[in-house]
Design an enzyme around this catalytic site. Structure first.
Site, PDB file in Angstrom:
ATOM      1  N   ARG A 224       2.991  -0.875   4.342  1.00  0.00           N
ATOM      2  CA  ARG A 224       4.402  -0.845   4.490  1.00  0.00           C
ATOM      3  C   ARG A 224       5.012  -2.157   5.141  1.00  0.00           C
ATOM      4  NH1 ARG A 224       4.482   2.314   1.087  1.00  0.00           N
ATOM      5  NH2 ARG A 224       5.021   4.553   1.173  1.00  0.00           N
ATOM      6  N   HIS A 272       7.974  -3.109  -4.822  1.00  0.00           N
ATOM      7  CA  HIS A 272       7.500  -2.245  -4.357  1.00  0.00           C
ATOM      8  C   HIS A 272       6.542  -1.349  -5.652  1.00  0.00           C
ATOM      9  CE1 HIS A 272       6.937   1.606  -1.233  1.00  0.00           C
ATOM     10  NE2 HIS A 272       5.935   1.633  -2.175  1.00  0.00           N
TER      11      HIS A 272
HETATM   12  P1  NDP Z   1      -5.262   6.638   3.415  1.00  0.00           P
HETATM   13  O1  NDP Z   1      -4.627   7.696   4.335  1.00  0.00           O
HETATM   14  O2  NDP Z   1      -5.995   7.344   2.405  1.00  0.00           O
HETATM   15  O3  NDP Z   1      -5.976   5.481   4.542  1.00  0.00           O
HETATM   16  C1  NDP Z   1      -5.310   5.048   5.604  1.00  0.00           C
HETATM   17  C2  NDP Z   1      -6.418   4.251   6.123  1.00  0.00           C
HETATM   18  O4  NDP Z   1      -5.926   3.398   7.274  1.00  0.00           O
HETATM   19  C3  NDP Z   1      -7.574   4.876   6.839  1.00  0.00           C
HETATM   20  O5  NDP Z   1      -8.732   4.344   6.606  1.00  0.00           O
HETATM   21  C4  NDP Z   1      -7.323   4.850   8.170  1.00  0.00           C
HETATM   22  O6  NDP Z   1      -8.550   5.031   9.004  1.00  0.00           O
HETATM   23  C5  NDP Z   1      -6.668   3.664   8.336  1.00  0.00           C
HETATM   24  N1  NDP Z   1      -6.005   3.454   9.500  1.00  0.00           N
HETATM   25  C6  NDP Z   1      -4.723   4.250   9.790  1.00  0.00           C
HETATM   26  N2  NDP Z   1      -4.300   3.629  11.084  1.00  0.00           N
HETATM   27  C7  NDP Z   1      -5.160   2.867  11.496  1.00  0.00           C
HETATM   28  C8  NDP Z   1      -5.147   2.330  12.712  1.00  0.00           C
HETATM   29  N3  NDP Z   1      -4.327   2.353  13.628  1.00  0.00           N
HETATM   30  N4  NDP Z   1      -6.293   1.147  12.760  1.00  0.00           N
HETATM   31  C9  NDP Z   1      -6.966   0.953  11.960  1.00  0.00           C
HETATM   32  N5  NDP Z   1      -7.154   1.885  10.734  1.00  0.00           N
HETATM   33  C10 NDP Z   1      -6.234   2.803  10.555  1.00  0.00           C
HETATM   34  O7  NDP Z   1      -4.060   5.999   2.816  1.00  0.00           O
HETATM   35  P2  NDP Z   1      -3.887   5.303   1.230  1.00  0.00           P
HETATM   36  O8  NDP Z   1      -5.080   4.356   0.926  1.00  0.00           O
HETATM   37  O9  NDP Z   1      -3.702   6.232   0.222  1.00  0.00           O
HETATM   38  O10 NDP Z   1      -2.768   4.442   1.330  1.00  0.00           O
HETATM   39  C11 NDP Z   1      -2.125   3.404   2.429  1.00  0.00           C
HETATM   40  C12 NDP Z   1      -1.108   3.053   2.372  1.00  0.00           C
HETATM   41  O11 NDP Z   1      -0.714   2.419   1.290  1.00  0.00           O
HETATM   42  C13 NDP Z   1       0.077   4.246   2.281  1.00  0.00           C
HETATM   43  O12 NDP Z   1       0.338   4.917   3.731  1.00  0.00           O
HETATM   44  C14 NDP Z   1       1.229   3.540   1.820  1.00  0.00           C
HETATM   45  O13 NDP Z   1       1.997   3.107   2.913  1.00  0.00           O
HETATM   46  C15 NDP Z   1       0.905   2.577   0.972  1.00  0.00           C
HETATM   47  N6  NDP Z   1       0.822   2.697  -0.441  1.00  0.00           N
HETATM   48  C16 NDP Z   1       1.440   1.598  -1.054  1.00  0.00           C
HETATM   49  C17 NDP Z   1       1.911   1.743  -2.255  1.00  0.00           C
HETATM   50  C18 NDP Z   1       2.497   0.533  -2.995  1.00  0.00           C
HETATM   51  O14 NDP Z   1       2.838   0.707  -4.209  1.00  0.00           O
HETATM   52  N7  NDP Z   1       2.805  -0.470  -2.402  1.00  0.00           N
HETATM   53  C19 NDP Z   1       1.359   2.720  -3.316  1.00  0.00           C
HETATM   54  C20 NDP Z   1       0.403   3.701  -2.166  1.00  0.00           C
HETATM   55  C21 NDP Z   1       0.414   3.626  -1.029  1.00  0.00           C
HETATM   56  P3  NDP Z   1      -9.461   6.188   8.981  1.00  0.00           P
HETATM   57  O15 NDP Z   1     -10.100   6.097   7.707  1.00  0.00           O
HETATM   58  O16 NDP Z   1     -10.240   6.047  10.236  1.00  0.00           O
HETATM   59  O17 NDP Z   1      -8.643   7.510   9.185  1.00  0.00           O
HETATM   60  C1  OXD Z   2       3.295   5.426  -2.023  1.00  0.00           C
HETATM   61  C2  OXD Z   2       4.054   4.372  -2.356  1.00  0.00           C
HETATM   62  O1  OXD Z   2       3.329   5.723  -0.918  1.00  0.00           O
HETATM   63  O2  OXD Z   2       4.536   4.347  -3.485  1.00  0.00           O
HETATM   64  O3  OXD Z   2       2.622   6.128  -3.043  1.00  0.00           O
HETATM   65  O4  OXD Z   2       4.390   3.396  -1.696  1.00  0.00           O
END
Ligand code: NDP
Ligand code: OXD
Length: 309
Positions: A224, A272
């Site tokens: 993000r 995005h």
């Molecule tokens: P998940 O919820 O599957 O994974 C999030 C990861 O981040 C987990 O491993 C979590 O740790 C880690 N995490 C969260 N907070 C912290 C922190 N404070 N310190 C260290 N690690 C942290 O998310 P996704 O992989 O599905 O997606 C990630 C992000 O990607 C989404 O939230 C979205 O913002 C973005 N996204 C963007 C897209 C795009 O097109 N640009 C498309 C899809 C997603 P733990 O495993 O220990 O819980």
């Molecule tokens: C999502 C994104 O969260 O597109 O899937 O950013």
């Protein structure tokens, strides 16, 4: 039982067809034609207009048409007592990994330099390290981060992944928690952000991080926009500490016309589009989760509001 559906630009047939095929009924409402608000049990949404969801008193679940959920929780009036189910989708994960591999290779092999050289008709090769010498750090080891780590590892890169809780991925150095962040950053020739936006990840990529990254390193942001301090990144790019940044997400989207990112020579902007939701597979996933909820079983994954993701 009715479903509220909202996503500007969606292809309704996919969704209506998937809901019907999964046995979720055909009573699909919209904000423009909500009918009796009390009938609506489930909301399936991307970026619902602020203040509108709270008008549905009997919502049981909100289904996010995206992996991130800030498009719902940004609304100060969203009904926070209703669980949010977020999107898990192998096609989204694959698309994200493809986007990341593209930019890792772009930076690793100095293709941005060649594009600039072509404009100046300059024939000059740049030596690049072996893949095994290039250190790629991935912030976030959830559905997208883990897959990206594995694919980059298989290309021979030296991959470090970072999450809140410990993980084990063969051939990847997995670090966890705030204490390990320093190491992750110091060893990031290429830093990839795949963290969700929460209180602790807002502004996490700032001057202190850029100053600790190796000279001439690269940043890829697909998580993000608000996880980056934009002024700090621009300064790091100007000073050359960060040689290039591939940015897919921004504090404000669409990226405003006057953003310096548009014309900074070290920045590549994508709108995005790293891993856009695939309507077909997303509709199938969400329909299956609604069906579970209709059968009084628990849909997943539910967002943990304490953690913020
Ligand atoms: P998940 O919820 O599957 O994974 C999030 C990861 O981040 C987990 O491993 C979590 O740790 C880690 N995490 C969260 N907070 C912290 C922190 N404070 N310190 C260290 N690690 C942290 O998310 P996704 O992989 O599905 O997606 C990630 C992000 O990607 C989404 O939230 C979205 O913002 C973005 N996204 C963007 C897209 C795009 O097109 N640009 C498309 C899809 C997603 P733990 O495993 O220990 O819980
Ligand atoms: C999502 C994104 O969260 O597109 O899937 O950013």
């Amino acid at each position: 039982m009715a479903i509220l559906f909202h996503w500007d630009g969606a292809t309704p047939e996919y969704w209506h067809g998937a809901f019907e095929a999964a046995g979720c009924g055909i009573d699909i409402r919209s904000f423009d034609a909500p009918g009796d608000h009390a009938d609506v049990d489930f909301a399936v949404v991307w970026a619902p207009p602020a203040g509108r969801l709270k008008a549905f008193p009997n919502l049981k679940y909100i289904f996010s048409i995206g992996a991130g959920v800030t498009h719902i929780t940004f609304d100060p009036d969203w009904p926070a007592h209703v669980p949010i189910v977020r999107l898990q989708d192998r096609l989204l994960v694959l698309d994200m990994s493809c986007h990341i591999i593209y930019w890792v290779l772009h930076f690793h092999r100095f293709y941005a330099r060649y594009a600039r050289q072509q404009a100046a008709r300059q024939w000059l090769r740049h030596r690049y390290p072996e893949n095994s010498e290039r250190r790629v750090s991935i912030l976030g080891l959830g559905q997208t981060g883990q897959d990206a780590c594995i694919r980059l590892r298989d290309l021979g890169f030296q991959v470090t992944g970072w999450a809140r809780s410990p993980k084990a991925i063969e051939g990847v150095s997995c670090l966890a928690g705030d204490a390990a962040f320093e190491t992750v950053v110091r060893e990031a020739d290429i830093l990839v952000n795949l963290l969700p936006l929460t209180d602790s990840t807002t502004g996490i990529l700032n001057a202190s991080v850029f100053n600790r990254m190796p000279e001439g390193s690269f940043v890829i942001n697909c998580g993000r926009g608000s996880s980056i301090n934009d002024d700090d990144l621009l300064s790091a790019l100007d000073s050359g500490r960060i040689e290039g940044a591939a940015l897919d997400v921004f504090r404000e989207e669409p990226l405003p016309e006057d953003s310096p990112y548009w014309h900074h020579p070290g920045v590549s902007v994508t709108p995005h589009s790293a891993a856009p939701t695939n309507e077909r597979s997303a509709a199938e996933f969400i329909a299956a989760q609604i069906r579970l909820a209709m059968d009084s079983r628990a849909p997943a994954p539910i967002v943990d509001l304490e953690r913020g993701y």
